[in-house]
Design an enzyme around this catalytic site. Sequence first.
Site, PDB file in Angstrom:
ATOM      1  N   ASP A 137       2.260 -23.539  -3.818  1.00 34.32           N
ATOM      2  CA  ASP A 137       2.585 -23.534  -2.598  1.00 34.32           C
ATOM      3  C   ASP A 137       2.955 -24.561  -1.927  1.00 34.32           C
ATOM      4  O   ASP A 137       2.252 -25.652  -2.199  1.00 34.32           O
ATOM      5  CB  ASP A 137       1.576 -22.512  -1.956  1.00 34.32           C
ATOM      6  N   GLU A 138       3.653 -24.742  -0.873  1.00 34.72           N
ATOM      7  CA  GLU A 138       3.965 -25.522   0.059  1.00 34.72           C
ATOM      8  C   GLU A 138       4.115 -26.859  -0.390  1.00 34.72           C
ATOM      9  O   GLU A 138       3.468 -27.977  -0.069  1.00 34.72           O
ATOM     10  CB  GLU A 138       2.829 -25.628   1.118  1.00 34.72           C
ATOM     11  N   VAL A 139       4.853 -27.156  -1.534  1.00 32.12           N
ATOM     12  CA  VAL A 139       5.219 -28.466  -1.970  1.00 32.12           C
ATOM     13  C   VAL A 139       6.493 -29.120  -0.717  1.00 32.12           C
ATOM     14  O   VAL A 139       7.237 -28.404  -0.264  1.00 32.12           O
ATOM     15  CB  VAL A 139       5.694 -28.524  -3.287  1.00 32.12           C
TER      16      VAL A 139
END
EC number: 3.2.1.52
Lengths: 580, 580
Positions: free
Chosen positions: A353-355
């Site tokens: 997630d959330e790179v």
Amino acid sequence: MHASLLSLLSVATVALTVVTAQQVPEAAFSSPRQVIQGIPAVNPVKQPWIWPLPQNWKRGSSTLKISKSIRFEGQGARQPIISKAIKRYKGLMFKKEDFPMIPYNWTTTDDKPSRSTLETVVIDIKTTNDRLDVDTDESYTLTVPVNGKAALQAETVYGALRGLETLSQLVQYYPERRTHFIPNAPWKISDFPKYKHRGILLDTSRHFYTVQEIEKIIETLSWSKLNVFHWHMLDSTSFPYVSKKYPELAAKGAYSPRHVYTAKDIKRIVQFAKEHGVRVIPEMEAPGHSTAWGYGIPEIASCLNTQPYFGYTIQPPAGQLNIAHPKTKEVVHGLIDEWAELFPDSFFHAAGDEVIMKCWEDDPYITDYLQKKNQTLKQLFDEFTLGMEDHVRQKNKTVVVWQEMLLEYHVNLPKDTVVQVWIGSEGVKEVTKMGYKTIVSAQNFWYLDLGFGRPRSNPYPEVQGAGFNHWNRVYSYDMRANLTKSEADLILGAEATMWGELADPNNIEDRLWPRAAAFAERLWSGYENPKGEALTSADAILRLLPWRERLVLRGVRAGPLGQGFCTRNPLDCFQPPPKA
Amino acid sequence: MHASLLSLLSVATVALTVVTAQQVPEAAFSSPRQVIQGIPAVNPVKQPWIWPLPQNWKRGSSTLKISKSIRFEGQGARQPIISKAIKRYKGLMFKKEDFPMIPYNWTTTDDKPSRSTLETVVIDIKTTNDRLDVDTDESYTLTVPVNGKAALQAETVYGALRGLETLSQLVQYYPERRTHFIPNAPWKISDFPKYKHRGILLDTSRHFYTVQEIEKIIETLSWSKLNVFHWHMLDSTSFPYVSKKYPELAAKGAYSPRHVYTAKDIKRIVQFAKEHGVRVIPEMEAPGHSTAWGYGIPEIASCLNTQPYFGYTIQPPAGQLNIAHPKTKEVVHGLIDEWAELFPDSFFHAAGDEVIMKCWEDDPYITDYLQKKNQTLKQLFDEFTLGMEDHVRQKNKTVVVWQEMLLEYHVNLPKDTVVQVWIGSEGVKEVTKMGYKTIVSAQNFWYLDLGFGRPRSNPYPEVQGAGFNHWNRVYSYDMRANLTKSEADLILGAEATMWGELADPNNIEDRLWPRAAAFAERLWSGYENPKGEALTSADAILRLLPWRERLVLRGVRAGPLGQGFCTRNPLDCFQPPPKA
């Protein structure tokens, strides 16, 4: 009120006022508790005080005493997991304290006193195989006759655990009679969960929890029949896992030498959870949210603690895994090898997630590598993440990822991947439409950590409260909204989250409870009873109020659902507003 | 880092890893704590770690050891209130636990080790008169030399208490050296509060708090130099006060015989509060929010628990005092007589908020009375409330009322009435413009109980979270906004509120702290330092983070202000965002 009960009560009133004689003139108390005119004298609650509500239940109208030396018999009672649970539940059933705030007359008025006492519970299970996994059968039946032995029957030890929990919740305490009893006997309950996967995510990287604190959380999960502890152990903020192969990760990445989890700690937690019928699913947060890996092994990190952090991370500190470096793959796969052994569950969360691409785009190591390999960043990202997930699969595990992997980064995930939805409830449709199984953690309903300011932890922009999910909002969310039958069948279950920006051991019990119980009922009991009748929050509140009182009685610092008056007199408070 | 400290530290590191040898291989820890590249090696915090910030302070650059057998001398130390406080503060100063999360290098790097140890503090006070009231002088000066005795000087014992609190906050603990020390010696602090009235409102009617729970709250108030405990004891939900003259009020109106406050309890709380420099101001909620009075004495209530309650009350249950009945006046005045003795403070809160006229308009007793007397309801209301307030004044007390009395019901209040503003910050202007002194409790900033769903406790309309006041919002509110100098001078101080709909002993510590500390600093330190420089939240967060850690260390379940990483490395997190 039944005459014989009335006479018992007037005797008891005298006994009670002796206890409080120092405080108030004895004669002053004509009633042992605040009782208000206008409350129906008969328990108006159409569902029993069991949380979550069983699928099928029948009750009678007798009050059954319950012996403090109650015996548990049958081959089930001799299973190690059950015999340990029996000890726990004896403690929970015979709490000496009162529930001071439950409706006073509801516990007594529609019951007929019974001369008999429950002395024995016979536990039978079909299989002694105590493997706990996503397909474990948790069904049970519980019968409590007015005379004779109670019977608890289940396929597995875990079904028996659920039945013991239900039995413990049947037990009430009369302070005036100083006795424990089961109202509304005889009971016949047959029960099973609607969803297999019923979990809470705990973040132990942003704030550390001791083994004991984690165990207490796991035990409270089991009381609401939740069965998954999603352990978000690692994040950018700290690296508490003490790896055998890479001890430098915790040595430099943990908050301190005391803020760590060793293999021994993990084994203890996994065993404790198993004894409570709770699976432990580890999440290896990667390749985003990975700053803390870089303190121990700097070469595996990109944009490590870049200052100022804006643009490089969702929240400080900046740092992602350097997905081009060969050491990174070695370390990640090495840790997977260790966790695959430490965590026996068949699920393994590989995150994703959330790179933030800028972190890699500004890293000369990455840009040089891509140029040399004539690769795009997207190709490298897919290669790294799919490689990580393949390594998990080689351990014979089911891979779970966050929704971005599918919906945002469009990684070509094998169809056996389980996709956890978090950004919003609309993701459930998108994921299941594509044919993936899903675990639902829609933040607009089931993030229990939100509502206390934005999690950026930054005082500069003025932060307003937003996003607090009230228990009724938690309870009202229907995961199946807008789904076809076949899409809905892809929902394995759900997890409520407790991220760590603004929660830690000091406030987590209030943050979780009773809202996580509201969540838990949807997962266990579903949205309708077997007759197809909707389970409504208007009915639920009349059971959730005493369940919260019971949680407090059991030592959980659960926040109140409303004024104490409304717990005592729910029908005076919880009324449909007049039609406009 | 100073060389001699460095050598001490490397010895200490070995000692520390012995403690954790079971957990992690000893050699693994090259650093005893997570230390991140990029953090300045010198403490960048321009203000000392004292909460609230003193008005004037000077510090040096020596580290002073502090003896565990520290002596307190001088005539001040022999005053009973101070000698009790010395015992408490010895406990608070010498906590053995670590502050695990404060910035590691900040405690050590800009200090020079001192060979001397602080052995003695001399306390001098000007007056031994220990009367505590709104005009009590709380100023003090504290000097801590590098060699010799520290000196604490104050006008009153209460100033000395504030100085002891400050002294206790100077003390830090080096876990690696297992010693307590005062950094940045020598110290010279001269301090006083900007506002006289600095309080918290606690609601013990919606949920009950034991005497011990109240005392713990009062003690934590004193740590942030708050000095008022506004006791909202009574409300519609329960009547916990055991009146000598009217015991039936608690007998039937308390939640149970255990949910009461006797005269003895109150005296104990008042004395405890006094020993902590905290005034106790009782609020007699009337004539609204008074259902619970009617359980014991039905004739003094109107619309008692009317069903459905909608239209008769802001929140269930319905019920106000019957302001026409002679018995009502008798009871209210009788209770004022009792409280005037029990609560020695010169302030007495006579409430007057949130009345619903319909409750009286639909009461035949009231309508008959008005017809007979040829009076309007408004005239009767004024007569009752002014009569109640006059009775308070006859006890030589200052009357405090809620803002509606002035701004909504337009009661002709004597100019010596103190008006407490709560509905919104704009009320401060309105009240002071009319020349009344005010206590500010603007709910849009300083209600600490809000943000968890609407307080109606009703599950039927879907409740969204709203109104949570983040610490920075609490800190950023300037009471003086839009006021003239003479209007601003009418601000006596402020109170943050903890109403009881959704708070009780289970969650109150997280609800109060650290936000009530942010509030407290505005009241003590004000908005600018004596040089006229603004106190900003950007500076405050760097002190509030360790203050929250200290609160936890002292046993308060204060919630975190952000990720643990941000407590450890605040400059990595708390940065102004880039300009757009």
